[in-house]
Scaffold this motif. Structure first.
Motif, short mmCIF file in Angstrom:
data_model
loop_
_atom_site.label_atom_id
_atom_site.label_comp_id
_atom_site.label_asym_id
_atom_site.label_seq_id
_atom_site.Cartn_x
_atom_site.Cartn_y
_atom_site.Cartn_z
N GLU A 129 12.78 42.96 41.93
CA GLU A 129 12.28 43.47 40.65
C GLU A 129 13.09 42.92 39.49
O GLU A 129 12.55 42.60 38.43
N VAL A 130 14.40 42.81 39.67
CA VAL A 130 15.25 42.23 38.63
C VAL A 130 14.87 40.77 38.40
O VAL A 130 14.79 40.30 37.26
N GLN A 166 12.06 36.23 35.30
CA GLN A 166 10.98 35.26 35.27
C GLN A 166 10.06 35.45 34.08
O GLN A 166 9.28 34.54 33.74
N ALA A 167 10.14 36.62 33.42
CA ALA A 167 9.33 36.84 32.22
C ALA A 167 9.86 36.03 31.04
O ALA A 167 9.18 35.91 30.01
N LEU A 168 11.07 35.51 31.18
CA LEU A 168 11.67 34.65 30.15
C LEU A 168 11.49 33.19 30.54
O LEU A 168 11.62 32.82 31.71
N ARG A 219 21.97 32.52 27.19
CA ARG A 219 23.29 32.23 27.77
C ARG A 219 24.23 31.69 26.69
O ARG A 219 25.40 32.07 26.62
N GLN A 220 23.70 30.81 25.86
CA GLN A 220 24.52 30.22 24.80
C GLN A 220 24.98 31.28 23.80
O GLN A 220 26.14 31.32 23.40
N TYR A 251 21.01 48.15 36.10
CA TYR A 251 19.97 47.16 35.84
C TYR A 251 20.49 46.04 34.95
O TYR A 251 20.28 44.85 35.24
N VAL A 252 21.17 46.38 33.87
CA VAL A 252 21.68 45.37 32.93
C VAL A 252 22.71 44.49 33.62
O VAL A 252 22.75 43.26 33.40
N GLN A 253 23.55 45.07 34.47
CA GLN A 253 24.54 44.27 35.21
C GLN A 253 23.83 43.29 36.14
O GLN A 253 24.20 42.10 36.21
N SER A 254 22.82 43.77 36.86
CA SER A 254 22.07 42.90 37.78
C SER A 254 21.31 41.83 37.00
O SER A 254 21.25 40.66 37.41
N LEU A 255 20.72 42.23 35.88
CA LEU A 255 19.97 41.30 35.05
C LEU A 255 20.89 40.21 34.51
O LEU A 255 20.54 39.03 34.49
N SER A 256 22.08 40.60 34.07
CA SER A 256 23.04 39.65 33.53
C SER A 256 23.46 38.64 34.59
O SER A 256 23.60 37.44 34.31
N SER A 257 23.66 39.11 35.80
CA SER A 257 24.03 38.21 36.90
C SER A 257 22.89 37.25 37.20
O SER A 257 23.11 36.05 37.42
N GLU A 258 21.67 37.76 37.21
CA GLU A 258 20.50 36.92 37.50
C GLU A 258 20.30 35.87 36.41
O GLU A 258 19.86 34.74 36.68
#
Length: 288
Positions: A23-24, A29-31, A40-41, A252-259
């Motif tokens: 799900e994360v 992938q929506a970006l 990232r920059q 969620y934000v931690q997982s999203l940031s890692s992804e």
């Protein structure tokens, strides 16, 4: 616990974690790849030596609230005196939309001021539809049987209900945002909590000072734009509706940031959590 049962539990936990990470990944992938690269920059350009914008906002908000406290109290008292004050039993009846329609009463965006007449203490809350919210303090004890309240300080407030159940008298003023000098509900609620000494440290019921200082304040415009871009892409995803408390939002934000392969910018992550929470609160469906 036998070995087979332990293995089954581990399999279930592993399966749930894999589903969660999928799900994360769907959120990412929506970006587009260009958007991910830009994010990232932007996030990597964090300067830990700079004083946080949140600090400046907090100090400015605290100064203005203290300076305007008496004026806010006077403004709201005028509105309260000119408006009907409700007792809890009336609000409970008026939670029903048909009942309000029969009486020609419209729901509205504003704050509600709950006054315990016996103790002379206050609680200030806000809602997009005050009739759909204010009565809830008097119909159930959040600490006992309402799963809706279980993870959030702002909803876990049994003190009002307990005092009401003990027979203490209350009246409630409903104040439309449009009738005040304030432009947002957060500003109005934040100032009203101070004006009526409603914060628990001042002897009131409120456990927080309001939402105004709980929003994310980013180090620069690019970081704020990056957070808004992420929010815009993830808000329609199925996982977004499961982020019902700060612990889940943080995970969620931690997982999203890692992804997304973001650098460890804790300030950005914390502010993104706040931005998600603020969006969810502002867009919470109201049963008008």
């Amino acid at each position: 616990m036998d070995k087979e049962k332990s293995i089954e539990i581990l399999r279930i936990i592993t399966g749930r974690e894999i589903a969660y990470q999928k799900e994360v990944a769907l959120s990412v992938q929506a970006l587009t790849e260009d958007e991910r690269s830009w994010i990232r920059q932007v996030v990597s350009g964090y300067d830990s030596d700079l004083i946080s914008p949140y600090y400046f906002h907090l100090k400015n908000a605290q100064f203005e609230r203290k300076a305007n406290k008496e004026n806010v109290r006077n403004e709201l008292d005028v509105i309260r005196k000119a408006s009907k004050k409700f007792i809890p039993q009336e609000l409970i009846k008026l939670r029903d939309k048909k009942e309000r329609e029969n009486r020609g009463i419209e729901n509205f965006e504003g704050i509600y001021i709950i006054h315990n007449l016996a103790k002379d203490i206050y609680y200030v809350g806000q809602s997009k539809g005050v009739f759909s919210r204010a009565y809830q303090h008097f119909v159930t004890n959040p600490s006992e049987n309402s799963a809706r309240y279980s993870h959030s300080i702002e909803w876990s407030l049994p003190e009002i209900y307990n005092d009401y159940r003990l027979g203490e008298k209350f009246n409630i003023s409903l104040i439309p945002l449009a009738n005040t000098s304030f432009s947002t509900l957060d500003e109005l609620e934040y100032s009203a909590i101070s004006a009526y000494n409603a914060f628990v440290d001042d002897g009131g019921y409120n456990r927080t000072n309001g939402n105004l200082i709980n929003k994310g304040y980013f180090q620069n415009d690019d970081q704020e734009n990056a957070a808004n871009l992420i929010l815009d892409r993830i808000k329609g995803k199925e996982i977004f509706s499961t982020l019902t408390n700060d612990k889940l939002r943080w995970r969620y934000v931690q997982s999203l940031s890692s992804e997304l392969l973001l650098t460890s910018n804790l300030s950005f992550r914390a502010n993104l959590v706040k931005r998600i929470k603020s969006y969810q609160k502002a867009n919470k469906e109201c049963n008008f």
